[in-house]
Design an enzyme around this catalytic site. Structure first.
Site, PDB file in Angstrom:
ATOM      1  N   HIS A 169      68.007  47.025 -38.389  1.00  0.00           N
ATOM      2  CA  HIS A 169      68.880  47.757 -37.469  1.00  0.00           C
ATOM      3  C   HIS A 169      69.373  49.079 -38.061  1.00  0.00           C
ATOM      4  O   HIS A 169      70.335  49.653 -37.559  1.00  0.00           O
ATOM      5  CB  HIS A 169      70.094  46.898 -37.087  1.00  0.00           C
ATOM      6  N   GLU A 211      62.418  47.073 -24.135  1.00  0.00           N
ATOM      7  CA  GLU A 211      62.368  48.517 -24.401  1.00  0.00           C
ATOM      8  C   GLU A 211      61.061  49.160 -23.960  1.00  0.00           C
ATOM      9  O   GLU A 211      61.060  50.243 -23.382  1.00  0.00           O
ATOM     10  CB  GLU A 211      62.628  48.811 -25.886  1.00  0.00           C
TER      11      GLU A 211
END
Lengths: 325, 368
Positions: free
Chosen positions: A129, A60
């Protein structure tokens, strides 16, 4: 108008913008060959080819930073984060680079990037998450954040985000991906910074964003049917820029406000909204401002308890009745 | 466990500094006398600008951090002298040398240091955040290694647009241990981007030597092998060598769209920043040794005197002019106005600074 899902609305927005502007590129983990971890980008590779729809490694900080650099040279990347929770490993790029480059260059460099993906709890996947970083990110000048709650808004906000010349972070919700709604087939945008009154009422204003809007609309139904209360639901749609006028106009009409969000309470979006209401509409209030947030703990895994941790209609109804008492 | 002591150094660094082995390399042979004088002049200007900054800093007119480039001039000068219209650069916070090399003026650079509205970033960036996108100079970045992915994105954009160009992303030796740098390496290699990562190895990441910071059985550039990238080591005291070896990487980027990692061995004469008293981690003798025997400006000067390109008189004239230019810049910076309070909230958002009937953005975006 066609009735399509929130997921299809997001995809249509990207598809139309890919067609409109050759500098638009969709990029992220599993967006191309795999057709998207949540199938939001399904079919785009087939239609536009690998130059425009690009699979990235799980990296990322690398690929988000690459997108930011490319945007400085006029590419308009639409970057998918599989979860906004993963933005935390790219925080320096997302905040320091995308958010500051225009300012630190005295306006010489722009960063027309979109970063999008789901940012929600409620899916039984545990704390790592389930983050909802809209408040964290919106607290940085230079960054824009939107949280669509309906298919219409998802498409309109996504198209506005892609055309916008600043970094815009679009926070979606996996639980809403299959929700259906009417979406025009002709070109339209929902400008950033314009809230929407999703339900008109007279006794109480509920201000919400993202999935909390849907929860609040359910609560409003119950409040009307079981308690005879007329509730107005204001959907912020955009966190930064923020439509203060629509919030204040509603509160001036109903004289009572309840703020609902799926963030944890400390420094949530609604902390700022509450400040604005008390600063600018204090004399219009007939009761203290109420608030419903997620229960203040890391996201619990147990699904039954996670459903309790997040705001749900019964909690919203209970909080509304307190504000109305 | 003992560290392996096998360091891969450029051949030219293994012998005493003297005439360059690369003076006759085609890329240097192609330089006219005027080109060589111009290159020397640019190096001298960096040197004198930085030395003038020390005075301005000591007078209390420069705030924050000030990272000087003195000793490293041949790196920016050699690499940037090779670049063309579609080549871009991005660097870390030791960014003044690169700025002057791309043609930014001493005035705008000095005014930025003193936080004036006439600075290159209108007093909003400071020493670590110079920008000049019109000169393909994309900063000036404050977070170690954070510019590596951005630079990779610039290379990606160049390739996307089908242009024959590349991006040079500079970083210090301390940046090679940042994750973002490795992610950028991987993407550049995976996607065959026209990218050159330039490690300006001055021996110390702030006050920590490589032996204490970096697990390196070879040189830092060799890590490129893990990504299947080409790499080279360069004597950064010799501007001819910097040009010759960087040219190969630029050609690789332009002709093959392949990335390269270059490690350029250099040395900084002053502390990490002006806030570093420079007393704890290296000997004064070490600095003296570099200054006397490996100074890049002096070595190039000797080269050009021997070639008959410079005379003592032209050399002195160039240096006096550079000193005078730096003095003018210091005065310009001092006399320039500050930004205003109203300026604080400008340049945050393009859409806010350019609102119109078709804006994609409305509502409150700057909060009370």
């Amino acid at each position: 108008m066609a009735v399509i899902t929130y997921r299809e609305a997001l995809r249509a927005a990207m598809r139309e913008e890919l067609q409109r502007d050759e500098n638009v590129v969709v990029m992220g983990e599993e967006v191309a060959q795999f057709n998207g971890a949540y199938k939001v980008t399904e079919g785009l590779l087939k239609e536009f080819g690998p130059k425009r729809v690009v699979d990235t490694p799980i990296s990322e900080a690398g690929f988000i930073g690459l997108g930011i650099g490319a945007s400085m040279l006029g590419i308009r990347p639409v970057m998918e984060l599989m979860f906004w929770s993963f933005s935390y490993v790219a925080f320096d790029q997302i905040v320091n680079n995308a958010g500051n480059i225009r300012y630190m260059s005295g306006g010489l460099i722009n960063c027309p990037i979109v970063i999008r993906g789901p940012a929600n709890g409620g899916t039984n996947v545990g704390a790592t998450h389930s983050h909802t970083p809209e408040a964290i990110l919106a607290s940085h000048p230079g960054i824009k954040v939107v949280c669509p709650a309906t298919p219409y808004d998802a498409k309109g906000l996504m198209k506005a985000a892609i055309r916008d010349n600043d970094p815009v972070y679009v926070m979606e919700n996996t639980i809403l991906y299959n929700d259906k709604g009417e979406v025009p087939e002709e070109d339209y945008i929902v400008p950033l910074g314009v809230a929407d009154v999703k339900r008109v009422g007279t006794d109480l204003t509920i201000v919400a964003h993202g999935r909390a809007v849907i929860t609040s609309l359910k609560a409003a139904e119950i409040l009307e049917k079981e308690h005879g209360v007329s509730v107005e639901v204001v959907d912020l749609r955009s966190i930064r820029p923020l439509d203060e006028e629509t919030i204040l106009a509603s509160v001036r009409k109903t004289h009572r406000a309840l703020l609902v969000e799926e963030n944890k309470p400390f420094c949530g979006v609604d902390a700022q909204v509450a400040y604005i209401i008390q600063a600018k509409a204090f004399d219009d209030l007939d009761a203290p401002i109420g608030r419903v947030s997620s229960i203040d703990a890391p996201q619990i895994y147990c699904k039954r308890m996670e459903d309790q941790q997040l705001p749900h209609a019964a909690r919203v109804v209970e909080a509304a009745l307190k504000v109305l008492a | 466990m003992a560290k392996p002591a096998v360091l891969t150094h450029p051949e030219s660094l293994k012998k005493p500094a003297g005439p360059s082995d690369f003076a006759k390399h085609p890329i240097n042979a192609a330089l006219s006398k005027a080109d060589k004088v111009a290159l020397y002049t640019k190096m001298a200007r960096i040197r004198h600008f930085e030395q003038r900054c020390i005075r301005t800093y000591q007078q209390g007119k420069i705030g924050g951090f000030l990272h000087l480039y003195v000793g490293q001039e041949a790196v920016a000068a050699g690499t940037i002298s090779l670049l063309g219209k579609h080549d871009h650069i991005i660097t870390g916070y030791r960014d003044h040398g690169h700025a002057l090399m791309v043609g930014m003026s001493m005035n705008e650079c000095m005014a930025e240091l003193t936080g004036k509205v006439t600075g290159c970033s209108q007093g909003k960036g400071g020493s670590m955040h110079y920008f000049a996108p019109d000169k393909n100079y994309w900063g000036g970045h404050g977070i170690v290694g954070g510019q590596a992915p951005l630079g990779t994105g610039l290379a990606y954009a160049v390739k996307y647009k089908g242009l024959k160009g590349c991006c040079l992303a500079y970083m210090g030796d301390g940046a090679v241990n940042q994750g973002a740098v490795h992610e950028a390496y991987n993407l550049a290699a995976l996607w065959d981007l026209p990218m050159i990562f330039v490690i300006e190895n001055n021996g110390y990441s702030m006050g920590t030597s490589q032996e204490r910071s970096t697990a390196h059985p070879g040189c830092l550039a060799k890590r490129a092998e893990g990504y299947g990238m080409a790499w080279d080591v360069i004597n950064g005291h010799d501007v001819y060598e910097v040009r010759a070896k960087t040219d190969a990487a630029v050609k690789r980027a332009h002709e093959e769209s392949k990335p390269t990692v270059l490690e350029i061995f250099t040395y900084r004469y002053f502390g990490h920043s002006m806030a570093d008293p420079d007393k704890t981690y290296r000997d004064k003798d070490e600095i003296k040794e570099y200054r006397e025997k490996k100074d890049p400006v002096l070595l190039f000067e000797n080269e050009l005197l021997a070639e008959g390109v410079l005379t003592p008189a032209t050399r002195d004239a160039i240096n006096e002019a550079a000193m005078a230019e730096a003095d003018v810049a210091a005065t310009f910076a001092e006399e320039s106005p500050d930004p205003t309070v109203a300026d604080i909230t400008k340049h945050i958002y393009w859409e806010e600074d350019n609102r119109g009937p078709n804006s994609t953005s409305r509502g409150t975006i700057i909060f009370e």
